[in-house]
Scaffold this motif. Structure first.
Motif, PDB file in Angstrom:
ATOM      1  N   ASP A  38      25.434  18.779  41.124  1.00 21.38           N
ATOM      2  CA  ASP A  38      24.466  19.125  42.163  1.00 21.38           C
ATOM      3  C   ASP A  38      23.528  20.239  41.709  1.00 21.38           C
ATOM      4  N   GLN A  39      22.412  20.378  42.424  1.00 20.14           N
ATOM      5  CA  GLN A  39      21.357  21.299  42.033  1.00 20.14           C
ATOM      6  C   GLN A  39      21.092  22.341  43.113  1.00 20.14           C
ATOM      7  N   VAL A  40      20.582  23.488  42.664  1.00 19.75           N
ATOM      8  CA  VAL A  40      20.135  24.533  43.580  1.00 19.75           C
ATOM      9  C   VAL A  40      18.798  24.120  44.184  1.00 19.75           C
ATOM     10  N   LEU A  41      18.707  24.155  45.517  1.00 13.58           N
ATOM     11  CA  LEU A  41      17.468  23.808  46.206  1.00 13.58           C
ATOM     12  C   LEU A  41      16.722  25.026  46.728  1.00 13.58           C
ATOM     13  N   SER A  42      17.447  26.037  47.181  1.00 14.80           N
ATOM     14  CA  SER A  42      16.775  27.233  47.672  1.00 14.80           C
ATOM     15  C   SER A  42      17.658  28.448  47.421  1.00 14.80           C
ATOM     16  N   PHE A  70      14.811  46.093  54.092  1.00 16.03           N
ATOM     17  CA  PHE A  70      14.040  44.911  54.468  1.00 16.03           C
ATOM     18  C   PHE A  70      12.724  44.799  53.696  1.00 16.03           C
ATOM     19  N   SER A  71      12.376  45.830  52.924  1.00 16.86           N
ATOM     20  CA  SER A  71      11.198  45.720  52.060  1.00 16.86           C
ATOM     21  C   SER A  71      11.516  44.979  50.770  1.00 16.86           C
ATOM     22  N   GLN A  72      12.811  44.739  50.521  1.00 16.71           N
ATOM     23  CA  GLN A  72      13.238  44.016  49.319  1.00 16.71           C
ATOM     24  C   GLN A  72      13.969  42.750  49.752  1.00 16.71           C
ATOM     25  N   GLN A  73      13.222  41.676  49.879  1.00 15.96           N
ATOM     26  CA  GLN A  73      13.793  40.385  50.234  1.00 15.96           C
ATOM     27  C   GLN A  73      13.230  39.315  49.303  1.00 15.96           C
ATOM     28  N   PHE A  74      14.052  38.294  49.078  1.00 13.92           N
ATOM     29  CA  PHE A  74      13.667  37.230  48.144  1.00 13.92           C
ATOM     30  C   PHE A  74      13.959  35.879  48.780  1.00 13.92           C
ATOM     31  N   GLU A  75      13.013  34.958  48.653  1.00 15.26           N
ATOM     32  CA  GLU A  75      13.232  33.593  49.136  1.00 15.26           C
ATOM     33  C   GLU A  75      12.391  32.630  48.306  1.00 15.26           C
ATOM     34  N   ARG A  76      13.027  31.600  47.801  1.00 10.14           N
ATOM     35  CA  ARG A  76      12.316  30.558  47.067  1.00 10.14           C
ATOM     36  C   ARG A  76      12.971  29.202  47.355  1.00 10.14           C
ATOM     37  N   THR A  77      12.131  28.183  47.503  1.00 10.17           N
ATOM     38  CA  THR A  77      12.581  26.793  47.480  1.00 10.17           C
ATOM     39  C   THR A  77      12.157  26.212  46.156  1.00 10.17           C
ATOM     40  N   LEU A  78      13.058  25.495  45.499  1.00  5.48           N
ATOM     41  CA  LEU A  78      12.790  24.973  44.165  1.00  5.48           C
ATOM     42  C   LEU A  78      12.314  23.528  44.233  1.00  5.48           C
ATOM     43  N   HIS A  79      11.280  23.230  43.473  1.00  2.48           N
ATOM     44  CA  HIS A  79      10.798  21.857  43.378  1.00  2.48           C
ATOM     45  C   HIS A  79      11.762  21.034  42.525  1.00  2.48           C
ATOM     46  N   ARG A  80      12.152  19.889  43.035  1.00  2.86           N
ATOM     47  CA  ARG A  80      13.013  18.959  42.295  1.00  2.86           C
ATOM     48  C   ARG A  80      12.354  17.584  42.357  1.00  2.86           C
ATOM     49  N   HIS A  81      11.744  17.180  41.252  1.00  3.88           N
ATOM     50  CA  HIS A  81      10.965  15.929  41.277  1.00  3.88           C
ATOM     51  C   HIS A  81      11.850  14.704  41.472  1.00  3.88           C
ATOM     52  N   ASP A  82      13.125  14.814  41.073  1.00  2.37           N
ATOM     53  CA  ASP A  82      14.023  13.661  41.169  1.00  2.37           C
ATOM     54  C   ASP A  82      14.984  13.774  42.350  1.00  2.37           C
ATOM     55  N   ALA A 139       9.565  19.729  51.900  1.00  9.56           N
ATOM     56  CA  ALA A 139       9.846  21.116  51.515  1.00  9.56           C
ATOM     57  C   ALA A 139      10.168  21.214  50.031  1.00  9.56           C
ATOM     58  N   ILE A 140      10.949  20.258  49.515  1.00 12.91           N
ATOM     59  CA  ILE A 140      11.298  20.267  48.096  1.00 12.91           C
ATOM     60  C   ILE A 140      10.069  19.979  47.234  1.00 12.91           C
ATOM     61  N   ALA A 141       9.226  19.051  47.686  1.00 11.64           N
ATOM     62  CA  ALA A 141       8.014  18.716  46.926  1.00 11.64           C
ATOM     63  C   ALA A 141       7.064  19.902  46.830  1.00 11.64           C
ATOM     64  N   ALA A 142       7.064  20.763  47.851  1.00 10.74           N
ATOM     65  CA  ALA A 142       6.176  21.928  47.857  1.00 10.74           C
ATOM     66  C   ALA A 142       6.812  23.157  47.221  1.00 10.74           C
ATOM     67  N   GLY A 143       7.999  22.997  46.661  1.00 12.55           N
ATOM     68  CA  GLY A 143       8.725  24.128  46.103  1.00 12.55           C
ATOM     69  C   GLY A 143       8.159  24.637  44.791  1.00 12.55           C
ATOM     70  N   CYS A 144       8.719  25.752  44.326  1.00  9.55           N
ATOM     71  CA  CYS A 144       8.295  26.392  43.087  1.00  9.55           C
ATOM     72  C   CYS A 144       8.883  25.667  41.876  1.00  9.55           C
ATOM     73  N   VAL A 145       8.211  25.795  40.750  1.00 12.42           N
ATOM     74  CA  VAL A 145       8.774  25.343  39.478  1.00 12.42           C
ATOM     75  C   VAL A 145      10.096  26.094  39.272  1.00 12.42           C
ATOM     76  N   PRO A 146      11.208  25.390  39.016  1.00 18.35           N
ATOM     77  CA  PRO A 146      12.501  26.077  38.926  1.00 18.35           C
ATOM     78  C   PRO A 146      12.519  27.248  37.944  1.00 18.35           C
ATOM     79  N   ALA A 147      11.913  27.083  36.781  1.00 16.63           N
ATOM     80  CA  ALA A 147      11.925  28.175  35.797  1.00 16.63           C
ATOM     81  C   ALA A 147      11.250  29.421  36.348  1.00 16.63           C
ATOM     82  N   ASP A 148      10.111  29.247  37.039  1.00 18.85           N
ATOM     83  CA  ASP A 148       9.416  30.403  37.606  1.00 18.85           C
ATOM     84  C   ASP A 148      10.212  31.033  38.738  1.00 18.85           C
TER      85      ASP A 148
END
Length: 236
Positions: A56-60, A73-85, A101-110
């Motif tokens: 399985d893969q990390v999605l967010s 609360f000034s230090q928070q992190f959130e990313r959704t990862l793009h998974r083409h497959d 949501a997955i299609a609009a996600g970030c490049v996983p490496a970034d």
């Protein structure tokens, strides 16, 4: 192609900017003997396609920071990862991350470079940390060729260590938050789960100080002893 080249695992294809960022990531700091309050902690939560550690893969990814004895609360992190497959499975009913949501996600490496820069050299806290640690380790290796070595402390172990008289069999995050009267927001959302885990961790750190466990290093030593006693009592 030589046999050695065939056996050698392929390295992720990173562009020059990504390679530079990877090279500049700080290494992890060992757990210290200073106070719990003096430590910067990163509280992490992952949403994944499932629970298979090998497939399985990390999605967010959601993360918050505990610093100076409080959630910053000034230090928070959130990313959704793009998974083409990515093909939605049963887990979408839990985390709600649909195809758009997955299609609009970030490049996983970034996204993962952003995460490791956010973490810096800090130790990590997570509920059922073993799962998050192994899933994140594989994602970092696959996308960046990076070996995760940051210390993890499992809040799911910390709670029963510090509350030996509380009987909650196979207790999950919801069980412990309910026990302490915490109000969880949107569950199974990485950022919300990271925040409620951080709130739980602050309660547990307060208990640890009252039990004279007031350093990250001592906390880990006590957890190691707790694990050994638990394994012995279960006959492992």
């Amino acid at each position: 192609m030589s046999l050695f080249a065939w056996l050698r695992p392929s390295q992720p294809a990173l562009d020059a900017a990504q390679q530079q960022r990877l090279a500049q990531l700080p290494g992890p700091a060992p757990l210290q003997d200073h106070t719990l309050r003096a430590q910067r902690w990163v509280v992490l939560d992952l949403e994944t396609t499932g629970l298979n550690l090998n497939r399985d893969q990390v999605l967010s990814i959601g993360a918050v920071v505990i610093e100076d004895g409080a959630i910053d609360f000034s230090q928070q992190f959130e990313r959704t990862l793009h998974r083409h497959d990515h093909k939605p499975g049963p887990s979408v009913l839990i985390h709600g991350l649909g195809p758009s949501a997955i299609a609009a996600g970030c490049v996983p490496a970034d996204a993962l470079l952003d995460l490791m820069a956010f973490i810096g050299d800090s130790p990590l806290l997570a509920f059922h940390a073993g799962f998050d640690q192994r899933m994140l380790s594989r994602a970092l290796k696959d996308s960046l060729g990076y070996r995760l070595q940051h210390p993890f402390i499992d809040v799911a172990e910390l709670a029963p260590l510090l509350n030996p008289d509380v009987v909650l069999r196979d207790a999950g995050l919801d069980d412990w938050t309910a026990h302490f009267g915490l109000q969880a927001g949107e569950r199974h959302h990485a950022s919300a789960d990271a925040q409620v885990t951080a709130e739980l961790a602050l309660i547990l750190f307060s208990q640890a100080r009252r039990q004279h466990i007031d350093s990250p290093l001592l906390l880990e030593h006590r957890l190691q002893g707790w694990r050994r006693r638990r394994q012995h009592s279960h006959g492992f």
